[in-house]
Design a protein around this motif. Structure first.
Motif, short mmCIF file in Angstrom:
data_model
loop_
_atom_site.label_atom_id
_atom_site.label_comp_id
_atom_site.label_asym_id
_atom_site.label_seq_id
_atom_site.Cartn_x
_atom_site.Cartn_y
_atom_site.Cartn_z
N ALA A 39 0.83 -1.22 0.00
CA ALA A 39 0.00 0.00 0.00
C ALA A 39 0.86 1.27 0.00
O ALA A 39 0.49 2.27 -0.61
N ASN A 40 2.01 1.21 0.66
CA ASN A 40 2.86 2.41 0.78
C ASN A 40 3.81 2.60 -0.39
O ASN A 40 4.64 3.51 -0.35
N GLY A 41 3.76 1.73 -1.37
CA GLY A 41 4.70 1.86 -2.50
C GLY A 41 6.13 1.55 -2.12
O GLY A 41 7.07 2.09 -2.70
N GLN A 42 6.31 0.66 -1.13
CA GLN A 42 7.67 0.32 -0.69
C GLN A 42 8.27 -0.83 -1.49
O GLN A 42 9.41 -1.21 -1.24
N ILE A 43 7.50 -1.37 -2.40
CA ILE A 43 8.08 -2.41 -3.26
C ILE A 43 8.69 -1.70 -4.46
O ILE A 43 8.00 -1.02 -5.22
N THR A 44 9.99 -1.81 -4.57
CA THR A 44 10.71 -1.04 -5.59
C THR A 44 10.86 -1.82 -6.90
O THR A 44 10.81 -1.24 -7.97
N LEU A 45 11.05 -3.14 -6.76
CA LEU A 45 11.33 -3.97 -7.94
C LEU A 45 10.62 -5.31 -7.81
O LEU A 45 10.57 -5.88 -6.72
N ARG A 46 10.10 -5.78 -8.95
CA ARG A 46 9.53 -7.14 -8.96
C ARG A 46 10.17 -7.93 -10.10
O ARG A 46 10.45 -7.38 -11.18
N TYR A 47 10.34 -9.22 -9.86
CA TYR A 47 10.83 -10.11 -10.91
C TYR A 47 9.79 -10.16 -12.03
O TYR A 47 8.59 -10.25 -11.77
N CYS A 48 10.28 -10.12 -13.26
CA CYS A 48 9.37 -10.13 -14.40
C CYS A 48 10.08 -10.82 -15.56
O CYS A 48 11.25 -11.22 -15.43
N ASP A 49 9.36 -10.96 -16.69
CA ASP A 49 10.05 -11.48 -17.87
C ASP A 49 10.61 -10.31 -18.66
O ASP A 49 10.49 -9.15 -18.26
N GLU A 50 11.23 -10.61 -19.81
CA GLU A 50 11.93 -9.53 -20.54
C GLU A 50 10.97 -8.46 -21.06
O GLU A 50 11.40 -7.36 -21.40
N ASN A 51 9.67 -8.81 -21.10
CA ASN A 51 8.69 -7.81 -21.55
C ASN A 51 8.10 -7.02 -20.39
O ASN A 51 7.23 -6.18 -20.59
#
Lengths: 80, 239
Positions: free
Chosen positions: B158-170
């Motif tokens: 909720a606070n926007g404290q997640i800076t990065l998430r694992y994702c695919d190349e897209n």
């Protein structure tokens, strides 16, 4: 005075070791196994004659360092 | 001002960190974990490795190294504090960041380039990036699987404290693109104030093209910029 601290992962948390092990147990025919969870045991030997005080001390150690309350619970038993 | 790169017994990414920060024009120097005064530094990096052998739990013993009181004080005064990989684990153990890191979902040490998507830019790690940026950075960890109690998880989401998430190349965030089982594909978080941030993959190993990617620069540039406006705790400075 010896105490054994048993540290267990909190229920509901991912336990990849437990998951991998239960798969293998099932493969070996132990199909009635419902759940496997991993933990660890730590034995501390304390120079004390006062069991209550020693237990309090071990409890403090668990809270400060030996267990992480985010992911673990612990219990303490005297073993010697 | 100089950035402190803290070295615990068993740390092994300290030179990579100093090298990458130097490439970006920053002054960085190694600081042994027994140091108790970090007032002269404008920012702190807890680099990757296996501090104190990762014994007990990753970061659990490092969290009580003498330097950590000064790291906590710096964090409280608003100085930029960045944890990378093992540094992430130490910051969680120290209570400077919520949650914990446990063994990867598949019980495998993951060592490969992965992609992360920038989720928020209000932190010392992501201020030079743009939300939605997809970065290719190496991951190199066994305990990279982020967990947090439900109330903490809800709060950091909720606070926007997640800076990065694992994702695919897209840039698609999915289970398939999750290399270690990390909750909600979390690869990096910050504290509520944004001055303490940590990332599981290694931006310092992706800071020049000869290493296959320089995407890590976009993260480290934000950190270096933050150290230039860092609050000073050294009141002795001549005025």
């Amino acid at each position: 005075m010896k105490f054994r601290i048993t540290i267990e992962r909190k229920p509901g948390l991912a336990d990849p070791e437990g998951k991998a092990t239960i798969r293998s147990l099932h493969d070996l025919g132990y199909t009635d196994v419902q759940h496997v969870s991993f933990g660890k045991a730590i034995v501390v030997d304390i120079d004390s004659t006062d069991e209550t005080a020693a237990l309090d001390e071990v409890d403090a150690m668990c809270q400060q360092l030996l267990a992480n309350p985010v992911m673990e619970s612990y219990r303490i038993e005297r073993i010697g | 001002m100089t950035i402190a790169v803290v070295v615990f017994p068993g740390t092994n990414c300290e030179h990579d960190a100093v090298h990458a920060l130097t490439l970006l024009g920053a002054d960085a120097e190694l600081v042994w974990h027994r140091e108790t005064d970090l007032d002269d530094f404008s920012g702190i990096v807890l680099p990757g490795g296996f501090a104190h052998g990762d014994y007990l739990r990753t970061g659990a013993i490092a969290r009580f190294s003498p330097v950590m009181a000064a790291v906590t004080e710096a964090a409280d005064t608003g100085k930029p504090v960045l944890g990378i990989c093992n540094g992430f684990q130490i910051l969680c153990e120290a209570g400077l960041l919520p949650g914990a890191l446990i063994a990867n979902r598949d019980l495998a040490f993951v060592c490969k380039p992965i992609h992360v998507r920038v989720e928020s830019t209000d932190t010392i790690l992501t201020s030079a990036a743009t939300v939605g940026d997809v970065l290719r950075i190496p991951l190199n960890s066994y305990e990279g699987n982020y967990i947090a109690p439900p109330q903490d998880l809800a709060a950091i989401e909720a606070n926007g404290q997640i800076t990065l998430r694992y994702c695919d190349e897209n840039g698609d965030v999915s289970d398939l693109a999750n290399p270690n089982g990390s909750t909600n594909n979390i690869a990096g978080i910050s504290n509520a104030r944004g001055n303490v941030a940590a990332v599981m993959p290694h931006p310092e190993r992706a800071a020049e093209l000869i290493l296959g990617s320089d995407d890590g620069r976009r993260l480290l540039e934000g950190f270096v910029a933050a150290t230039k406006t860092s609050p000073q705790t050294n009141s002795v400075a001549a005025s």
